[in-house]
Design an enzyme around this catalytic site. Structure first.
Site, PDB file in Angstrom:
ATOM      1  N   SER A 133       0.008  -0.111  -3.237  1.00 11.50           N
ATOM      2  CA  SER A 133      -1.193   0.082  -4.040  1.00 11.50           C
ATOM      3  C   SER A 133      -1.316   1.513  -4.584  1.00 11.50           C
ATOM      4  CB  SER A 133      -2.417  -0.307  -3.205  1.00 11.50           C
ATOM      5  OG  SER A 133      -3.581  -0.397  -3.991  1.00 11.50           O
ATOM      6  N   ASP A 168       8.352   8.607 -12.792  1.00 13.08           N
ATOM      7  CA  ASP A 168       8.544   8.323 -14.215  1.00 13.08           C
ATOM      8  C   ASP A 168       8.529   9.589 -15.061  1.00 13.08           C
ATOM      9  OD1 ASP A 168       8.793   5.665 -13.690  1.00 13.08           O
ATOM     10  OD2 ASP A 168       6.877   5.052 -14.540  1.00 13.08           O
ATOM     11  N   LYS A 186       2.393  -3.832  -4.391  1.00 11.54           N
ATOM     12  CA  LYS A 186       1.002  -4.273  -4.490  1.00 11.54           C
ATOM     13  C   LYS A 186       0.362  -3.512  -5.648  1.00 11.54           C
ATOM     14  CE  LYS A 186      -3.537  -4.659  -3.358  1.00 11.54           C
ATOM     15  NZ  LYS A 186      -4.660  -3.994  -4.035  1.00 11.54           N
TER      16      LYS A 186
END
Length: 450
Positions: free
Chosen positions: A297, A308, A322
């Site tokens: 999460s 990224d 999740k």
């Protein structure tokens, strides 16, 4: 019947009829079923019980993160999210040999520490009830309560036969979410790794994202930099997530620019986009992120964002996957709240974090370690590492080492067991290796500029 009462009754009946016919046939079936159960079930049953059962059933047929909470459960849910509760500020566990209730650590500044309780002390009784007759959950529940109320404890001091009676006044206890490499005797943390040589490397574990996590992270990193920290290992292993806001705020402290994350709704439309403010306080801090199969999460959002944007290397194992947003919908004073999934999280690279039911290993869910930085710890080795980590979190080194051979067994027939020094954290070792390389490159760039 008085004319005013007749008008009220007529209005109510008309309202009910309108609502009934506006409902879909399926909703009418549910209403009809509740009516029939009330009328025909062998024993009387109240409407509230039937409605709460229906709500729980509805939530159970959605995804695994949806749930119905009555008002008693709502208070526990709030404690879990906010990481605070009324109590005396103490962490306890059962002695693996004697099964006595032992203080693992008093929370710094809490009522227990102020009352003189130390790690290793044995709690013999709570409110006159012998703890040997209680489960760990029952004992913990007895010590919690409304701030301002008192609790009576009977304590036996560590390595002593001295028994003391204490009355402690409960207070609002905030559970720390920023943990270090090892616990000190006063319950505080050592946030520097024990490197035999320079550079000085910081280490912060985030247990979950609570309301004050990002602010505390900013304060802690500022202090560590002042004390000579050259780079940081951010350990998100076993972090189940928590609140989105603090995770976004933490990324904003580390990322100079760019998208942090987006959320998308039912039809894939972008509902919200979170971007860096451009005021990153620690944009140049050398950083490595540790993850494993239980990183989920909000913790995955942080790892994905930093990866990224090439802000940090990610070391460890593929995360849980999740990537869904849950909202709490109030059902009024009588019926509690409904937690349902309303959106999905997406990475800055426009990849979905969420692992759908039945997803294969080849599909792009979760967060994968950077190339060459995957270090797997699974099965019995993972259980052993987690037990060793729990022992290192005890604020009494002598007690931890005494418990270690009993806790660090690969099986019940393993005899004496291992010591704390026998358990190696290969994921952390790889993270340190990568971070040292980063720090060295930064030092070379700085020297070249000069």
């Amino acid at each position: 019947m008085p004319r005013s009462n007749f008008k009220l009754a007529f209005f109510f009946m008309t309202f009910c009829v309108i609502c009934y016919f506006r409902a879909s046939p399926e909703e009418q079936v549910v209403s009809y079923a509740i009516q029939q159960i009330r009328a025909r079930y062998v024993e009387p049953v109240g409407t509230r019980r039937l409605v709460t059962g229906a709500l729980a059933g509805c939530a159970a047929h959605l995804d695994q993160y949806c749930q119905y909470y009555d008002w008693q459960a709502v208070s526990r849910l709030t404690e879990e999210i906010d990481r605070q509760f009324g109590g005396i500020g103490i962490e306890v566990d059962l002695d693996p040999e004697t099964k006595e209730l032992v203080v693992v650590s008093p929370i710094p500044g809490g009522p227990a520490q102020k009352g003189g309780i130390l790690a290793g002390d044995v709690i013999l009784a709570i409110e006159g009830k012998e703890t040997k007759k209680l489960t760990l959950e029952e004992a913990t529940k007895l010590m919690r309560g409304r701030p301002g109320t008192e609790v009576h404890l009977q304590i036996r001091r560590y390595n002593s036969s001295e028994v003391t009676d204490l009355r402690l006044r409960r207070d609002l206890v905030k559970v720390p979410t920023l943990l270090g490499d090892r616990r000190l005797s006063d319950g505080s943390w050592e946030y520097f790794l024990p490197q035999p040589e320079s550079p000085r490397l910081g280490y912060i574990r985030i247990s979950s994202f609570a309301p004050e996590t990002a602010q505390q992270f900013e304060e802690l990193v500022t202090r560590l930099l002042r004390d000579g920290m050259a780079g940081l290992v951010l350990d998100l292993r076993n972090d189940p997530g928590g609140l989105l806001g603090p995770a976004i705020d933490l990324c904003d402290l580390l990322l100079p620019s760019g998208v942090i994350a987006t959320t998308r709704g039912r039809w894939g439309e972008v509902r919200s986009a979170f971007t860096a403010s451009g005021r990153a306080k620690f944009a140049d801090l050398p950083l490595v992120v540790l993850v494993n199969q239980d990183t989920a999460s909000a913790a995955e959002i942080v790892a994905a964002c930093l990866q990224d944007h090439n802000r940090a290397a990610v070391v460890g194992q593929r995360t849980y996957g999740k990537g869904t947003v849950q909202e709490l919908i109030s059902l009024g004073d009588r019926y509690g709240v409904l937690k349902i999934t309303t959106a999905t999280y997406w990475r800055p690279s426009n990849r979905n974090i969420n692992r759908r039911p039945g997803a294969t290993e080849d599909e792009p869910w979760g967060v994968q370690p950077n190339e060459g930085l995957e270090v797997k710890i699974e099965g019995e080795d993972l259980a052993l590492l987690n037990r060793a980590r729990a022992l290192r979190d005890i604020a009494n080194e002598e007690l931890a080492r005494r418990w270690a051979p009993l806790r660090l067994k690969r099986s019940e027939n393993d005899g004496k067991g291992l010591t704390l020094d026998d358990v190696t954290d290969s994921q952390l070792a790889k993270a340190v290796e990568v971070l040292c390389q980063q720090v060295a490159k930064n030092a070379e760039k700085t020297a070249a500029v000069k």
